[in-house]
Motif scaffolding. Sequence first.
Motif, mmCIF file in Angstrom:
data_model
loop_
_atom_site.group_PDB
_atom_site.id
_atom_site.type_symbol
_atom_site.label_atom_id
_atom_site.label_comp_id
_atom_site.label_asym_id
_atom_site.label_seq_id
_atom_site.Cartn_x
_atom_site.Cartn_y
_atom_site.Cartn_z
ATOM 1 N N GLN A 69 -75.139 -55.078 -116.981
ATOM 2 C CA GLN A 69 -75.679 -53.773 -117.373
ATOM 3 C C GLN A 69 -76.939 -53.462 -116.567
ATOM 4 O OE1 GLN A 69 -77.822 -53.230 -121.131
ATOM 5 N NE2 GLN A 69 -76.516 -51.476 -121.545
ATOM 6 N N ILE A 70 -76.920 -52.320 -115.891
ATOM 7 C CA ILE A 70 -78.131 -51.881 -115.183
ATOM 8 C C ILE A 70 -78.877 -50.968 -116.155
ATOM 9 C CG2 ILE A 70 -79.062 -50.751 -113.146
ATOM 10 C CD1 ILE A 70 -76.692 -51.673 -111.589
ATOM 11 N N SER A 71 -79.892 -51.539 -116.761
ATOM 12 C CA SER A 71 -80.600 -50.848 -117.841
ATOM 13 C C SER A 71 -81.905 -50.259 -117.297
ATOM 14 C CB SER A 71 -80.923 -51.850 -118.946
ATOM 15 O OG SER A 71 -81.938 -52.716 -118.469
ATOM 16 N N ASP A 72 -82.719 -49.729 -118.204
ATOM 17 C CA ASP A 72 -83.984 -49.143 -117.739
ATOM 18 C C ASP A 72 -84.990 -50.204 -117.288
ATOM 19 O OD1 ASP A 72 -84.688 -50.155 -120.158
ATOM 20 O OD2 ASP A 72 -85.337 -48.247 -121.039
ATOM 21 N N LYS A 73 -84.584 -51.487 -117.365
ATOM 22 C CA LYS A 73 -85.442 -52.526 -116.759
ATOM 23 C C LYS A 73 -85.431 -52.363 -115.231
ATOM 24 C CE LYS A 73 -84.515 -55.797 -120.499
ATOM 25 N NZ LYS A 73 -85.709 -55.449 -121.269
ATOM 26 N N ILE A 74 -84.353 -51.733 -114.731
ATOM 27 C CA ILE A 74 -84.305 -51.367 -113.305
ATOM 28 C C ILE A 74 -84.290 -49.843 -113.293
ATOM 29 C CG2 ILE A 74 -83.030 -51.620 -111.129
ATOM 30 C CD1 ILE A 74 -81.745 -54.142 -112.233
ATOM 31 N N GLY A 75 -85.411 -49.248 -113.719
ATOM 32 C CA GLY A 75 -85.379 -47.803 -113.956
ATOM 33 C C GLY A 75 -86.638 -47.091 -113.519
ATOM 34 N N LYS A 76 -87.259 -47.620 -112.458
ATOM 35 C CA LYS A 76 -88.509 -47.003 -111.999
ATOM 36 C C LYS A 76 -88.236 -45.629 -111.365
ATOM 37 C CE LYS A 76 -92.427 -48.357 -109.302
ATOM 38 N NZ LYS A 76 -92.633 -49.029 -108.050
ATOM 39 N N ILE A 77 -89.132 -44.682 -111.655
ATOM 40 C CA ILE A 77 -88.999 -43.329 -111.087
ATOM 41 C C ILE A 77 -90.277 -43.026 -110.300
ATOM 42 C CG2 ILE A 77 -88.686 -40.876 -111.632
ATOM 43 C CD1 ILE A 77 -87.467 -41.773 -114.335
ATOM 44 N N THR A 78 -90.120 -42.638 -109.034
ATOM 45 C CA THR A 78 -91.289 -42.377 -108.187
ATOM 46 C C THR A 78 -91.197 -40.966 -107.613
ATOM 47 O OG1 THR A 78 -90.822 -44.616 -107.421
ATOM 48 C CG2 THR A 78 -92.673 -43.537 -106.404
ATOM 49 N N VAL A 79 -92.322 -40.264 -107.653
ATOM 50 C CA VAL A 79 -92.338 -38.896 -107.113
ATOM 51 C C VAL A 79 -93.143 -38.889 -105.820
ATOM 52 C CG1 VAL A 79 -92.940 -36.484 -107.590
ATOM 53 C CG2 VAL A 79 -92.339 -38.016 -109.474
ATOM 54 N N SER A 80 -92.588 -38.241 -104.814
ATOM 55 C CA SER A 80 -93.328 -38.127 -103.559
ATOM 56 C C SER A 80 -93.051 -36.733 -102.995
ATOM 57 C CB SER A 80 -92.852 -39.248 -102.641
ATOM 58 O OG SER A 80 -93.016 -38.926 -101.334
#
Length: 287
Positions: A69-80
């Motif tokens: 399961q790819i959960s929000d533990k791998i869920g970083k969001i970056t804005v550029s």
Amino acid sequence: MIELFDEPMSKHTTFRTGGNARRFLIPESINELKEAVRKCCEDKEEYLIIGNGSNLLVSEKGYSGTVIQISDKIGKITVSGEEIYAEAGAMLSAVARTARDNGLSGFEFASGIPGSVGGAAFMNAGAYGGEIKNVVTRVDVIVDGELKSLSPEEMHFDYRHSIVMEKNMIITGMAVKLEKKNPEEITAAMTELNRRRVEKQPLEYPSAGSTFKRPTGYFAGKLIEDSGLAGYRVGGAMVSTKHCGFVINYDNANSDDIYRLITDVKRIVMEKFGVELEPEVRLIGEF
Ligand SMILES: Cc1cc2nc3c(=O)[nH]c(=O)nc-3n(C[C@H](O)[C@H](O)[C@H](O)COP(=O)(O)OP(=O)(O)OC[C@H]3O[C@@H](n4cnc5c(N)ncnc54)[C@H](O)[C@@H]3O)c2cc1C
């Protein structure tokens, strides 16, 4: 990495049905994800990648391999600037909120889709005239154990389709290009789309959204309704009376009920209209 055994898939699917996964892994980083996949390949163990389980019907017999399961533990969001990069486990709603908070428009369509970025790029999810393919600029995948970036063209996006369905790839993240807009307008658009969902969709019951793909030239829900199937039941599964395109878990359904209902609906619509309905929901395991 979290490792579970005999994990009920009903806990990880929005249908709230499905038997056990023999092994269930939740990696906490992309390196752990790569490691989990490498180990499965080494052990010749079949594996299944899932996100939020919002487009899955898992057999009552369960899954005999490893679910990753790819959960929000791998869920970083970056804005550029006008670009947002979201890791595969980020929920679409979280990406939409981040876009809104940064005055970026173009992702409003996805704010009410209850899936992860990985599941959405895999399915080319779409709603209300928007689609992932219209905003994505890059999709990062693991292929043959290596990280690789794919352009939108290389993703071969089409209606509810991407190349990831055909090749053995794992999506680790995607970049989207949005445009500047007044945050109030973005909020208003998201609120309106959400209102339409609540009004038209049976969100009060477990489901996997639209059960069938839109057949060319028709609407699945309309064909089903015109076949007299609103409220049609098999066990605890039912064709929603609010939106016939949704099969819902009305009353403690199991995956067999849902599968039999889907089969009946396909047969009856074919008999009445000669149109073949194809499930949008992904069937996992033996039926
Ligand atoms: C109430 C409701 C409303 C919905 N509305 C919409 C809608 O408007 N539009 C729409 O398009 N969909 C809709 N859906 C369906 C669903 O939310 C989307 O298809 C969503 O994109 C699936 O994401 P997920 O993370 O839940 O994927 P999952 O259901 O976990 O997986 C779906 C498929 O993607 C694969 N997958 C998942 N993550 C990855 C990854 N990182 N790498 C490779 N493969 C992966 C899985 O193997 C599986 O085959 C709705 C569902 C519900 C329950």
